[in-house]
Design a protein around this motif. Structure first.
Motif, PDB file in Angstrom:
ATOM      1  N   LEU A  39       0.824  -1.214   0.000  1.00 27.77           N
ATOM      2  CA  LEU A  39       0.000   0.000   0.000  1.00 27.77           C
ATOM      3  C   LEU A  39       0.857   1.263   0.000  1.00 27.77           C
ATOM      4  O   LEU A  39       0.556   2.225  -0.709  1.00 27.77           O
ATOM      5  N   ALA A  40       1.937   1.261   0.767  1.00 30.80           N
ATOM      6  CA  ALA A  40       2.838   2.407   0.809  1.00 30.80           C
ATOM      7  C   ALA A  40       3.505   2.610  -0.553  1.00 30.80           C
ATOM      8  O   ALA A  40       3.636   3.745  -1.026  1.00 30.80           O
ATOM      9  N   ARG A  41       3.895   1.516  -1.196  1.00 29.36           N
ATOM     10  CA  ARG A  41       4.513   1.598  -2.530  1.00 29.36           C
ATOM     11  C   ARG A  41       3.507   2.158  -3.532  1.00 29.36           C
ATOM     12  O   ARG A  41       3.835   3.033  -4.322  1.00 29.36           O
ATOM     13  N   ARG A  42       2.301   1.640  -3.505  1.00 33.76           N
ATOM     14  CA  ARG A  42       1.272   2.096  -4.441  1.00 33.76           C
ATOM     15  C   ARG A  42       1.050   3.594  -4.299  1.00 33.76           C
ATOM     16  O   ARG A  42       1.005   4.328  -5.279  1.00 33.76           O
ATOM     17  N   ASP A  43       0.950   4.065  -3.057  1.00 30.99           N
ATOM     18  CA  ASP A  43       0.727   5.491  -2.820  1.00 30.99           C
ATOM     19  C   ASP A  43       1.926   6.334  -3.260  1.00 30.99           C
ATOM     20  O   ASP A  43       1.755   7.399  -3.861  1.00 30.99           O
ATOM     21  N   ALA A  44       3.137   5.863  -2.970  1.00 32.20           N
ATOM     22  CA  ALA A  44       4.344   6.602  -3.350  1.00 32.20           C
ATOM     23  C   ALA A  44       4.444   6.716  -4.867  1.00 32.20           C
ATOM     24  O   ALA A  44       4.758   7.785  -5.403  1.00 32.20           O
ATOM     25  N   PHE A 127      11.272   6.653  -6.658  1.00 31.44           N
ATOM     26  CA  PHE A 127      12.159   5.926  -5.748  1.00 31.44           C
ATOM     27  C   PHE A 127      12.403   6.735  -4.467  1.00 31.44           C
ATOM     28  O   PHE A 127      12.385   6.185  -3.369  1.00 31.44           O
ATOM     29  N   ALA A 128      12.590   8.028  -4.600  1.00 34.81           N
ATOM     30  CA  ALA A 128      12.770   8.881  -3.416  1.00 34.81           C
ATOM     31  C   ALA A 128      11.524   8.829  -2.529  1.00 34.81           C
ATOM     32  O   ALA A 128      11.624   8.723  -1.296  1.00 34.81           O
ATOM     33  N   ALA A 129      10.344   8.863  -3.150  1.00 35.63           N
ATOM     34  CA  ALA A 129       9.090   8.782  -2.385  1.00 35.63           C
ATOM     35  C   ALA A 129       8.955   7.413  -1.715  1.00 35.63           C
ATOM     36  O   ALA A 129       8.498   7.317  -0.573  1.00 35.63           O
ATOM     37  N   LEU A 130       9.361   6.368  -2.416  1.00 35.11           N
ATOM     38  CA  LEU A 130       9.316   5.024  -1.841  1.00 35.11           C
ATOM     39  C   LEU A 130      10.218   4.927  -0.616  1.00 35.11           C
ATOM     40  O   LEU A 130       9.818   4.378   0.417  1.00 35.11           O
ATOM     41  N   LEU A 131      11.420   5.460  -0.721  1.00 33.29           N
ATOM     42  CA  LEU A 131      12.332   5.412   0.430  1.00 33.29           C
ATOM     43  C   LEU A 131      11.761   6.161   1.628  1.00 33.29           C
ATOM     44  O   LEU A 131      11.891   5.708   2.770  1.00 33.29           O
ATOM     45  N   ARG A 135      11.024   4.362   5.129  1.00 38.90           N
ATOM     46  CA  ARG A 135      11.595   4.882   6.381  1.00 38.90           C
ATOM     47  C   ARG A 135      10.510   5.051   7.440  1.00 38.90           C
ATOM     48  O   ARG A 135      10.723   4.770   8.616  1.00 38.90           O
ATOM     49  N   THR A 136       9.353   5.503   7.012  1.00 40.60           N
ATOM     50  CA  THR A 136       8.232   5.666   7.935  1.00 40.60           C
ATOM     51  C   THR A 136       7.832   4.321   8.532  1.00 40.60           C
ATOM     52  O   THR A 136       7.570   4.216   9.735  1.00 40.60           O
TER      53      THR A 136
END
Length: 164
Positions: A39-44, A127-131, A135-136
């Motif tokens: 879910l975090a990946r999809r949103d990023a 990729f920056a958003a994914l990282l 991290r969160t």
């Protein structure tokens, strides 16, 4: 500290005390974490206008290093999809201006897929958003525990990995 898996383990322990529930303690947590990561990946990625499959292909090209190109066969290996699926993905990414096809200088019948400037910008931003999202997810785990967890997961996954 308790989580929802502890509740599952207690319930199964009452109902099936004859079974060793140790795998549930590990893999139910891995499964729940994988879903949260998905879910975090999809949103990023959505925040940067790309989908998971687009990121996978663009990231494979980006990791290849300058000039950011691979053969379709190498992309198949990197992304674990079928040939027909990869052709469709390359077509769609090409239509978006994220990749270009070039004749393979070593194989007259082959092509090389190259990341464009727009494709590189898209994958770098995603990729920056994914990282940031990852991290969160890790923020409550001390650094030494992150390192230990990564090592334990490597030990678990290494025998299951396909050779390159």
């Amino acid at each position: 500290m308790r989580d929802e898996v502890d509740e599952l383990l207690e319930a199964w322990g009452r109902e099936r005390s004859d079974l060793d529930l140790a795998p549930v303690a590990v893999f139910s947590r891995v499964s729940r974490l994988a879903r949260r990561l998905e879910l975090a990946r999809r949103d990023a990625f959505a925040a940067h206008g790309i989908e998971q499959w687009e990121f996978d292909v663009l990231a494979a090209l980006r990791r290849a290093g300058a000039p950011y190109e691979l053969s379709p066969g190498r992309l198949l290996h990197e992304t674990l999809v079928t040939s027909g699926t990869m052709t469709n993905r390359i077509d769609r990414l090409s239509a978006r201006g994220y990749v270009e096809r070039y004749p393979d200088p070593d194989d007259r019948r082959g092509v090389i897929v190259r990341l464009t400037t727009d494709g590189r910008s898209a994958v770098d931003a995603a990729f920056a958003a994914l990282l940031d999202a990852e991290r969160t997810l890790l923020e409550d785990l001390p650094e030494r525990d992150r390192t230990r967890l990564a090592s334990l997961l490597r030990t678990l996954l290494a025998p299951l990995s396909t050779p390159r």
